[in-house]
Design a protein around this motif. Structure first.
Motif, mmCIF file in Angstrom:
data_model
loop_
_atom_site.group_PDB
_atom_site.id
_atom_site.type_symbol
_atom_site.label_atom_id
_atom_site.label_comp_id
_atom_site.label_asym_id
_atom_site.label_seq_id
_atom_site.Cartn_x
_atom_site.Cartn_y
_atom_site.Cartn_z
ATOM 1 N N ARG A 16 15.434 7.961 1.459
ATOM 2 C CA ARG A 16 15.105 6.681 2.101
ATOM 3 C C ARG A 16 16.329 5.768 2.187
ATOM 4 O O ARG A 16 16.300 4.771 2.881
ATOM 5 N N LEU A 109 8.395 15.295 -8.093
ATOM 6 C CA LEU A 109 8.397 14.538 -9.345
ATOM 7 C C LEU A 109 7.763 15.341 -10.489
ATOM 8 O O LEU A 109 8.247 15.343 -11.622
ATOM 9 N N LEU A 129 9.981 5.816 -14.180
ATOM 10 C CA LEU A 129 10.616 6.058 -12.878
ATOM 11 C C LEU A 129 11.549 4.909 -12.534
ATOM 12 O O LEU A 129 11.246 3.743 -12.805
ATOM 13 N N ASP A 131 12.220 3.774 -9.657
ATOM 14 C CA ASP A 131 11.882 3.076 -8.416
ATOM 15 C C ASP A 131 11.509 1.622 -8.629
ATOM 16 O O ASP A 131 11.655 0.803 -7.733
ATOM 17 N N ILE A 132 10.953 1.341 -9.803
ATOM 18 C CA ILE A 132 10.357 0.018 -9.994
ATOM 19 C C ILE A 132 10.902 -0.653 -11.248
ATOM 20 O O ILE A 132 10.975 -0.052 -12.314
ATOM 21 N N TYR A 169 2.062 4.768 -2.751
ATOM 22 C CA TYR A 169 1.914 4.993 -4.197
ATOM 23 C C TYR A 169 0.833 6.029 -4.523
ATOM 24 O O TYR A 169 0.031 6.400 -3.681
ATOM 25 N N GLY A 170 0.807 6.410 -5.818
ATOM 26 C CA GLY A 170 -0.353 7.113 -6.350
ATOM 27 C C GLY A 170 -1.397 6.046 -6.641
ATOM 28 O O GLY A 170 -1.073 4.981 -7.167
ATOM 29 N N GLU A 189 -2.569 10.872 -4.631
ATOM 30 C CA GLU A 189 -1.185 10.535 -4.285
ATOM 31 C C GLU A 189 -1.098 10.071 -2.830
ATOM 32 O O GLU A 189 -1.518 10.769 -1.913
ATOM 33 N N LYS A 190 -0.545 8.900 -2.622
ATOM 34 C CA LYS A 190 -0.280 8.320 -1.305
ATOM 35 C C LYS A 190 -1.422 8.518 -0.293
ATOM 36 O O LYS A 190 -1.254 9.175 0.725
ATOM 37 N N ILE A 202 -0.042 3.350 -9.109
ATOM 38 C CA ILE A 202 0.749 3.811 -10.264
ATOM 39 C C ILE A 202 2.136 3.185 -10.157
ATOM 40 O O ILE A 202 2.816 3.325 -9.145
ATOM 41 N N VAL A 203 2.542 2.493 -11.230
ATOM 42 C CA VAL A 203 3.758 1.679 -11.163
ATOM 43 C C VAL A 203 5.008 2.422 -11.668
ATOM 44 O O VAL A 203 6.118 1.898 -11.629
ATOM 45 N N GLY A 204 4.813 3.649 -12.150
ATOM 46 C CA GLY A 204 5.977 4.438 -12.568
ATOM 47 C C GLY A 204 6.272 4.386 -14.055
ATOM 48 O O GLY A 204 7.388 4.677 -14.495
ATOM 49 N N TYR A 206 4.436 5.899 -17.584
ATOM 50 C CA TYR A 206 3.352 6.730 -18.100
ATOM 51 C C TYR A 206 3.648 7.052 -19.568
ATOM 52 O O TYR A 206 4.799 7.251 -19.931
ATOM 53 N N GLN A 228 3.430 17.370 -7.285
ATOM 54 C CA GLN A 228 3.212 15.945 -7.550
ATOM 55 C C GLN A 228 2.702 15.708 -8.970
ATOM 56 O O GLN A 228 1.767 16.369 -9.424
ATOM 57 N N THR A 230 1.072 13.115 -9.872
ATOM 58 C CA THR A 230 -0.288 12.576 -9.725
ATOM 59 C C THR A 230 -1.324 13.710 -9.693
ATOM 60 O O THR A 230 -2.414 13.587 -10.263
HETATM 61 C C1 G1P Z 1 6.208 8.141 -7.185
HETATM 62 C C2 G1P Z 1 4.835 8.680 -7.592
HETATM 63 C C3 G1P Z 1 3.744 7.687 -7.210
HETATM 64 C C4 G1P Z 1 4.045 6.319 -7.818
HETATM 65 C C5 G1P Z 1 5.445 5.854 -7.381
HETATM 66 C C6 G1P Z 1 5.826 4.562 -8.086
HETATM 67 O O1 G1P Z 1 6.294 8.131 -5.791
HETATM 68 O O2 G1P Z 1 4.626 9.938 -6.977
HETATM 69 O O3 G1P Z 1 2.489 8.154 -7.670
HETATM 70 O O4 G1P Z 1 3.064 5.390 -7.408
HETATM 71 O O5 G1P Z 1 6.435 6.844 -7.697
HETATM 72 O O6 G1P Z 1 7.049 4.112 -7.600
HETATM 73 P P1 G1P Z 1 7.712 8.025 -5.000
HETATM 74 O O7 G1P Z 1 7.990 6.573 -4.884
HETATM 75 O O8 G1P Z 1 8.718 8.758 -5.821
HETATM 76 O O9 G1P Z 1 7.479 8.665 -3.661
#
Ligand code: G1P
Length: 293
Positions: A16, A109, A129, A131-132, A169-170, A189-190, A202-204, A206, A228, A230
């Motif tokens: 991305r 993932l 994760l 990402d967040i 998101y999940g 998932e998504k 799901i905020v990343g 767990y 996945q 999720t």
């Molecule tokens: C991943 C997970 C998703 C989760 C997200 C949070 O997705 O697969 O379930 O909600 O991170 O950032 P990605 O963002 O890697 O596509």
């Protein structure tokens, strides 16, 4: 059993953000002057988790270097008398005792988490994760660890999203079982807004029991042909209870360019050294009158 380890999957391509991520890990993208991954590492360390397992790939040397000692930079800062910066740089390299596990193929993932199994072993662990970034992330991790002590089962952090955003998101379906505790009944998932069982994403963050590894081994490729996490959680739900923890504070997504930019703005507007200039710039740029502060 106590949670001592965290797994940080950092092997993704960062598609991305191409071409920025052609030679640089997306986790090293800066939020002003701190790479995203450092926020996540600080959150875990402050919550008392010292053993960090990074699941890395071919293009991720910069992450290893970031948390390693940089002798020549330290020497340069020392000679230049930049003591404050020197201390910061030293602190980063002494922050973690990392284990790097190589994910040879980027199969998703879930596959990344499974790659960490030899380093985690048969004990509960955190997955965080990159990402967040969570406001008060350390407090949330501590709360999740407390919940794990209470229930002894996996805990997944969720946050509320706009119903139009569920596809990023999940998404989980939950049942309230106490003031601050929820049981997860389903995850997807998504999903499309029509398929989504709720707007809890799901905020990343767990906390998993090691049974998740067995679930990952029997998970089939899902969304995007990827293994996945999720989907493995969905299998886990058939075997044991999984609890949800709700994040009520600010959530800063850095996983796509638009949300990343919003995150940069949020930080720029809240940091003392940048806020004034940025507010002034935006006001001029958007032609806002002084009265609209
Ligand atoms: C991943 C997970 C998703 C989760 C997200 C949070 O997705 O697969 O379930 O909600 O991170 O950032 P990605 O963002 O890697 O596509």
């Amino acid at each position: 059993m106590e949670v001592r380890k965290a797994v940080l999957p950092v092997a993704g391509w960062g598609t991305r953000f191409l071409p920025a991520t052609k030679a640089m890990p997306k986790e090293m993208l800066p939020v002003i002057d701190k790479p995203i991954i450092q926020f996540i590492v600080e959150e875990l360390i402050e919550a008392g988790i010292e053993n960090l397992v990074f699941v890395t790939g071919r293009h991720k040397k910069a992450i290893e270097n970031h948390f390693d000692v940089n002798v020549s930079l330290e020497k340069h800062l020392q000679e230049a008398g930049k003591d404050e910066m020197l201390n910061q740089i030293r602190k980063i390299s002494h922050m973690v005792n990392p284990i790097y596990v190589r994910q040879k193929e980027q199969l998703g993932l879930g596959h990344a988490v499974l790659t960490a199994e030899p380093a985690v072993g048969n004990e509960p662990f955190i997955v965080a994760l990159g990402d967040i970034i969570l406001q008060e992330g350390e407090r949330h991790v501590r709360n999740m660890l407390d919940m794990f002590k209470r229930f002894g089962k996996s805990i997944i952090a969720l946050f509320e999203v706009d119903p139009q955003e569920v596809g990023k998101y999940g998404i989980a379906k939950v049942k309230k079982i106490g003031d601050d505790a929820f049981l997860i009944e389903d995850v997807v998932e998504k999903p499309t807004p029509e398929e989504a069982p709720s707007n809890l994403a799901i905020v990343g963050r767990y906390v998993f029991t090691p049974l998740i590894f067995d679930m990952l081994k029997s998970t089939k490729p899902g969304k995007g042909g990827e293994l996945q996490l999720t989907d493995a959680v969905k299998l886990l739900l058939e075997r044991e209870a999984v609890y949800a923890y709700k994040v009520e504070s600010e959530v800063y997504d850095t996983g796509n360019p638009v949300d990343y930019l919003k995150t940069l703005m949020e930080f720029a507007l809240s940091r003392e050294d940048t806020a004034e200039e940025i507010v002034k710039f935006l006001r001029e740029r958007l032609r806002l009158p002084e009265a609209l502060s």
